[in-house]
Design an enzyme around this catalytic site. Structure first.
Site, mmCIF file in Angstrom:
data_model
loop_
_atom_site.group_PDB
_atom_site.id
_atom_site.type_symbol
_atom_site.label_atom_id
_atom_site.label_comp_id
_atom_site.label_asym_id
_atom_site.label_seq_id
_atom_site.Cartn_x
_atom_site.Cartn_y
_atom_site.Cartn_z
ATOM 1 N N ASP A 85 -22.506 17.748 -14.906
ATOM 2 C CA ASP A 85 -23.167 17.629 -12.926
ATOM 3 C C ASP A 85 -22.829 18.958 -13.119
ATOM 4 O OD1 ASP A 85 -23.055 17.559 -10.553
ATOM 5 O OD2 ASP A 85 -21.140 16.345 -10.429
ATOM 6 N N HIS A 104 -20.998 17.235 -0.714
ATOM 7 C CA HIS A 104 -22.488 16.960 0.256
ATOM 8 C C HIS A 104 -21.819 16.774 1.680
ATOM 9 C CE1 HIS A 104 -24.929 15.641 -3.624
ATOM 10 N NE2 HIS A 104 -23.447 15.503 -4.204
HETATM 11 ZN ZN LIG Z 1 -23.559 15.763 -8.698
#
Ligand SMILES: [Zn+2]
Length: 392
Positions: free
Chosen positions: A288, A155
């Site tokens: 995910d 991220h």
């Molecule tokens: Zn994720």
């Protein structure tokens, strides 16, 4: 009325031999053993026992953490493309999922949230599109922006922010209330207040992307967190003298937790350790998955970043960036990694995620539940998927 007939069924808490599932208007109205109930004369019977003699009828899978598939990234959910993703998921037994954001500038996230809210509302009002039934987005999972810099994974650091109720509120507004889940690092300044507010607004708060020591993790749970995101990945590692967030996740039986059981994100032996710790009711499977899932090796978008996919690994700057895992494979994997029965493995992909995030009448085959079902081979391969009683 439609009656589905099979040789075996997992509710998933129970196993029924020679089951009959009664379906009316897309809803299960009864689940019986053939020995206990006759098929009503006016019913349309779908006999799966002939076509798939070794097969098991189970609830459709629920994936509460996925970023895309079939080339589509959910941060760019163009309306025309979403059916392709939904169709792909359906093939892998998924009937409901949480499109999951990746940390991006707040304005950009808000645009994506608005589009995802459109898709969720549309699926809710008309479950069929062009007469086709497919997997449906059920709610949004916010992965970020309230994540730890130390445990951010891929991220982008420039987009991580300290939690405030104002920003949380802004994201919720942009999603028109369709946020069902949020991953947050509980040790960040302001996190406990946001956790409490999110819990009050019925958002499932999941601790993760966190460098928390055990006390901070516990404080997060006391404030209202009740789940943990991709256990072991993007978490302060377990140390026997400095236990950290993982000790809380693995020992607190009030907390459910999920794991990416692809054998890459977490070694099979450690997946087994997780399954032993969280047990048959506390373990949740997630994928995910990224846009690259079901696609050839190459470069794919994951929110604001690009990931390189090669031999089943999604990488960015030497770090794992999501997966190409499908839910049916995750189920099969834990029958091997953990030695779990197919029924227990199915439970970790159906009832457990539904209960973890507070979804009712889903992830289970019982009266009142949506007739979202999957026909699995005895090894866990998907043979057929039904959505609201219709073969997809
Ligand atoms: Zn994720």
């Amino acid at each position: 009325m439609i009656v589905l007939r099979a040789n075996r069924l997992y509710t998933p808490q129970e196993e029924i031999e020679n089951p009959l599932v009664f379906v009316e208007d897309g809803i299960v109205t009864g689940v019986f053993s053939e020995t206990a109930r006759e098929i009503p004369r006016n019913a349309t019977v779908i006999d799966l026992s002939r076509e798939y003699p070794d097969a098991v009828l189970a609830p459709g899978f629920i994936d509460i953490h996925m970023h895309g598939g079939a080339g589509l990234d959910v941060m760019r959910p163009s309306a025309g493309e979403l059916p392709r993703l939904n169709r792909f998921l359906t093939k892998h037994g998924v009937t409901g999922y949480f499109p999951t954001t990746v940390t991006a500038p707040v304005e950009q996230t808000c645009v994506a949230l608005g589009q995802l809210a459109d898709a969720i509302e549309a699926a809710r009002t008309s479950p069929t599109s062009n007469g086709e039934v497919q997997a449906q987005p059920l709610g949004i999972h916010l992965e970020g922006p309230f994540l730890s810099h130390q445990r951010r994974g891929v991220h982008p650091p420039e987009n991580l922010i300290e939690p405030t109720v104002q920003i949380f509120e802004r994201l919720l507004q942009a999603a028109r209330g369709q946020v069902s889940m949020m991953t947050i690092a509980p040790e960040l300044p302001g996190a406990l207040e946001v956790i409490a507010e999110a819990a009050r607004r019925k958002v499932c708060v999941s601790i993760g992307h966190s460098d928390a020591k055990v006390e901070a993790a516990r404080a997060g749970v006391r404030a209202g967190a009740r789940h943990a995101t991709h256990t072991f990945n993007a978490m302060r590692p377990l140390d026997h003298r400095d236990p950290g967030i993982l000790a809380e996740v693995l020992t607190d039986e009030h907390l459910t937790a999920d794991i990416i059981a692809d054998g890459i994100h977490v070694a099979p032996e450690v997946v087994q350790l997780f399954l032993n710790a969280k047990g048959k009711t506390g373990s949740v499977l997630i994928t995910d998955a990224t846009a690259a899932t079901g696609m050839p090796d190459g470069t794919y978008q994951l929110g604001p970043i690009q990931v390189e996919v090669k031999d089943g690994r999604c990488m960015m700057d030497g770090k794992l960036a999501g997966s190409v895992l499908t839910m049916d494979r995750a189920v099969r994997n834990i029958t091997r990694f953990g030695g779990w029965s197919l029924r227990d493995a199915v439970r970790a992909a159906t009832l457990n995620p539904a209960l973890a995030v507070g979804l009712k009448q889903i992830g289970v085959i019982a009266p009142g539940a949506e007739a979202n079902l999957v026909v699995l081979s005895s090894k866990g391969d998907v043979r057929k998927t039904f959505i609201r009683g219709h073969a997809a």
